[in-house]
Design an enzyme around this catalytic site. Structure first.
Site, PDB file in Angstrom:
ATOM      1  CG  HIS A   1       5.873  -3.551 -17.948  1.00  0.00           C
ATOM      2  ND1 HIS A   1       7.170  -4.193 -17.289  1.00  0.00           N
ATOM      3  CD2 HIS A   1       5.571  -2.545 -17.178  1.00  0.00           C
ATOM      4  CE1 HIS A   1       7.414  -3.225 -16.097  1.00  0.00           C
ATOM      5  NE2 HIS A   1       6.481  -2.417 -16.208  1.00  0.00           N
TER       6      HIS A   1
ATOM      7  CG  LEU B   1      -2.138   0.968   1.173  1.00  0.00           C
ATOM      8  CD1 LEU B   1      -3.001   0.423   0.058  1.00  0.00           C
ATOM      9  CD2 LEU B   1      -2.750   1.243   2.398  1.00  0.00           C
ATOM     10  N   GLY B   2       1.711   1.479  -1.023  1.00  0.00           N
ATOM     11  CA  GLY B   2       2.193   2.623  -1.252  1.00  0.00           C
ATOM     12  C   GLY B   2       1.604   3.710  -2.272  1.00  0.00           C
TER      13      GLY B   2
ATOM     14  NE  ARG C   1      10.013  -3.394 -12.172  1.00  0.00           N
ATOM     15  CZ  ARG C   1       9.153  -2.346 -12.517  1.00  0.00           C
ATOM     16  NH1 ARG C   1       8.007  -2.606 -12.894  1.00  0.00           N
ATOM     17  NH2 ARG C   1       9.952  -1.032 -12.678  1.00  0.00           N
TER      18      ARG C   1
ATOM     19  CD  GLU D   1       7.929  -7.422 -17.932  1.00  0.00           C
ATOM     20  OE1 GLU D   1       8.474  -6.137 -18.206  1.00  0.00           O
ATOM     21  OE2 GLU D   1       6.944  -7.514 -17.110  1.00  0.00           O
TER      22      GLU D   1
HETATM   23  P1  NAP Z   1       5.928   2.745  -3.241  1.00  0.00           P
HETATM   24  O1  NAP Z   1       5.169   4.135  -2.591  1.00  0.00           O
HETATM   25  O2  NAP Z   1       7.428   2.824  -2.648  1.00  0.00           O
HETATM   26  O3  NAP Z   1       5.062   1.607  -2.604  1.00  0.00           O
HETATM   27  C1  NAP Z   1       5.600   0.292  -2.551  1.00  0.00           C
HETATM   28  C2  NAP Z   1       4.880  -0.327  -1.375  1.00  0.00           C
HETATM   29  O4  NAP Z   1       5.153  -1.507  -1.104  1.00  0.00           O
HETATM   30  C3  NAP Z   1       5.253   0.565   0.048  1.00  0.00           C
HETATM   31  O5  NAP Z   1       4.366   1.098   0.700  1.00  0.00           O
HETATM   32  C4  NAP Z   1       5.842  -0.697   0.840  1.00  0.00           C
HETATM   33  O6  NAP Z   1       5.317  -0.307   2.133  1.00  0.00           O
HETATM   34  C5  NAP Z   1       5.275  -1.818  -0.046  1.00  0.00           C
HETATM   35  N1  NAP Z   1       6.376  -2.950   0.422  1.00  0.00           N
HETATM   36  C6  NAP Z   1       7.701  -2.966   0.074  1.00  0.00           C
HETATM   37  N2  NAP Z   1       8.420  -4.033   0.511  1.00  0.00           N
HETATM   38  C7  NAP Z   1       7.287  -4.930   0.708  1.00  0.00           C
HETATM   39  C8  NAP Z   1       7.052  -6.309   1.058  1.00  0.00           C
HETATM   40  N3  NAP Z   1       8.234  -7.111   1.427  1.00  0.00           N
HETATM   41  N4  NAP Z   1       6.074  -6.852   1.444  1.00  0.00           N
HETATM   42  C9  NAP Z   1       4.869  -5.993   1.636  1.00  0.00           C
HETATM   43  N5  NAP Z   1       4.774  -4.689   1.105  1.00  0.00           N
HETATM   44  C10 NAP Z   1       6.090  -4.147   0.576  1.00  0.00           C
HETATM   45  O7  NAP Z   1       6.045   2.707  -4.644  1.00  0.00           O
HETATM   46  P2  NAP Z   1       4.927   2.985  -5.904  1.00  0.00           P
HETATM   47  O8  NAP Z   1       5.286   4.288  -6.550  1.00  0.00           O
HETATM   48  O9  NAP Z   1       3.626   2.818  -5.190  1.00  0.00           O
HETATM   49  O10 NAP Z   1       5.407   1.948  -6.963  1.00  0.00           O
HETATM   50  C11 NAP Z   1       5.347   0.529  -6.490  1.00  0.00           C
HETATM   51  C12 NAP Z   1       5.583  -0.189  -7.712  1.00  0.00           C
HETATM   52  O11 NAP Z   1       4.924  -0.638  -8.773  1.00  0.00           O
HETATM   53  C13 NAP Z   1       6.964   0.008  -8.130  1.00  0.00           C
HETATM   54  O12 NAP Z   1       8.181  -0.057  -7.400  1.00  0.00           O
HETATM   55  C14 NAP Z   1       7.156  -0.891  -9.533  1.00  0.00           C
HETATM   56  O13 NAP Z   1       7.750  -2.113  -9.277  1.00  0.00           O
HETATM   57  C15 NAP Z   1       5.654  -0.953 -10.008  1.00  0.00           C
HETATM   58  N6  NAP Z   1       5.234  -0.305 -10.964  1.00  0.00           N
HETATM   59  C16 NAP Z   1       4.795  -1.089 -12.195  1.00  0.00           C
HETATM   60  C17 NAP Z   1       4.530  -0.286 -13.244  1.00  0.00           C
HETATM   61  C18 NAP Z   1       4.009  -1.080 -14.511  1.00  0.00           C
HETATM   62  O14 NAP Z   1       3.871  -0.412 -15.488  1.00  0.00           O
HETATM   63  N7  NAP Z   1       3.167  -2.040 -14.293  1.00  0.00           N
HETATM   64  C19 NAP Z   1       4.747   1.141 -13.310  1.00  0.00           C
HETATM   65  C20 NAP Z   1       5.062   1.611 -12.176  1.00  0.00           C
HETATM   66  C21 NAP Z   1       5.407   1.057 -11.136  1.00  0.00           C
HETATM   67  P3  NAP Z   1       5.896  -0.600   3.406  1.00  0.00           P
HETATM   68  O15 NAP Z   1       7.510   0.125   3.218  1.00  0.00           O
HETATM   69  O16 NAP Z   1       5.176   0.005   4.616  1.00  0.00           O
HETATM   70  O17 NAP Z   1       6.335  -2.114   3.452  1.00  0.00           O
END
Ligand code: NAP
Length: 310
Positions: free
Chosen positions: A276, A150-151, A229, A258
């Protein structure tokens, strides 16, 4: 001699950057692609796209490297601890893509429950014209959507799904100050969820976080949506769970290798497969490109990054 040939090369392009970003980097910094870089000395900024890997070997090959500017919020392609050890700073592109990726995550949840793309295939195949019937779908209203991670994006996706009438639950490493229901582990979240939406970062800390146990906890009526991912989901365990009817279906924007998608997934009608495209809109990619330039400018002018990682 061209004007560019007189400018010292301080910026290099690594990996598959979009054509307009390449053009911006070439015009603004005379930044060549890595393959066209004759002399790596003096290059202190690497702009990285397409998830290109940057590890010790790539850093060794740029002896004066001081900053890595990633086109994308996920930076599991970059060995950040190694960069930090060398005094190399790293930036990414948070915030500007949050809405686009959250839209896509919410759309995939709606799609797996309502069978939107499956219905499209049904019409195109002639099944409707032959008088066949689509099976009834499931309401989004009342469904429990479990957000794993939940980021920024997870929170934005949850808000969208709440507007559809879904009940939001979540798991992150720590509970957040939100009204949604927290679960202390991925298994417990999956057990409570009708749809599990994965939105953690990639990398070593989340590798195969969604394994056979999590999929079994999701259960035969549950769906998996992965917009994070490919590495976060055990793809073999997912295929086995689909084949054995241990989960109901999946919506996937990301894959382990991918752009290769397992043939067994391609042949299934209970999965939605996307290439993606979480952030792939003109507006969002331009905003990401502008943030990349802002980071390069800030680093070249002040030795600082606008959106440093960590
Ligand atoms: P973010 O704000 O850093 O959110 C990631 C969340 O994941 C954090 O709140 C973190 O919360 C949680 N987390 C980290 N490690 C964890 C674990 N081991 N277990 C459970 N929760 C965990 O990042 P965001 O901007 O939302 O982006 C998230 C991800 O989306 C990116 O890193 C990327 O891989 C993916 N993404 C994909 C696409 C696509 O095209 N499909 C595009 C953009 C991003 P805590 O620190 O409280 O655990």
């Amino acid at each position: 001699m061209t004007p560019d040939a007189q400018r010292p090369v301080r910026v290099v392009q690594l990996g598959g950057l979009m054509p307009f970003v390449r053009q911006w980097l070439t015009e603004r910094y005379a930044a060549p692609a890595r393959a066209d870089l004759a002399d790596p000395t003096g290059v202190d900024v690497a702009v990285v796209g397409g998830g290109a890997k940057v590890g010790p070997a790539e850093m060794d090959a740029l002896p004066d490297l001081r900053a890595i500017v990633n086109f994308g919020v996920g930076h599991d392609n970059i060995d950040v601890p190694e960069a930090t050890r060398r005094g190399v700073v790293v930036s990414n592109t948070p915030h500007v893509l949050t809405d686009a990726v959250a839209d896509l995550a919410a759309v995939l949840v709606v799609d797996v429950l309502r069978g939107v793309t499956a219905a499209d295939r049904f019409v195109r195949s002639g099944a409707w014209a032959r008088g066949e019937k689509m099976p009834l779908a499931r309401d989004v209203r009342g469904a429990v959507v479990g957000v794993l991670g939940l980021g920024r994006i997870g929170t934005a996706a949850a808000a969208r799904l709440e507007a559809f009438g879904a009940e939001v639950h979540y798991h992150s490493r720590s509970a957040k100050d939100v009204a949604w229901t927290y679960h202390p582990s991925p298994v417990e979240l999956a057990r409570a969820s009708d749809v599990l939406v994965v939105l953690t970062p990639g990398g070593a800390g989340t590798e195969r976080l969604v394994d056979a146990d999590v999929l079994d906890a999701l259960g035969a009526d549950g769906y998996l949506v992965n917009v994070a991912r490919g590495s976060v989901v055990d793809e073999d365990a997912l295929l086995a769970a689909l084949e054995q009817g241990r989960i109901a279906g999946a919506g996937l924007d990301v894959f382990a290798d991918e752009p290769h998608v397992p043939v067994a997934l391609l042949q299934r009608d209970d999965v939605v497969l996307l290439p993606h495209v979480g952030s792939a809109t003109t507006q969002t990619r331009e905003a990401m490109g502008r943030l990349v330039l802002d980071n390069v400018d800030a680093f070249l002018e002040r030795g600082e990054l606008v959106t440093p990682v960590g």
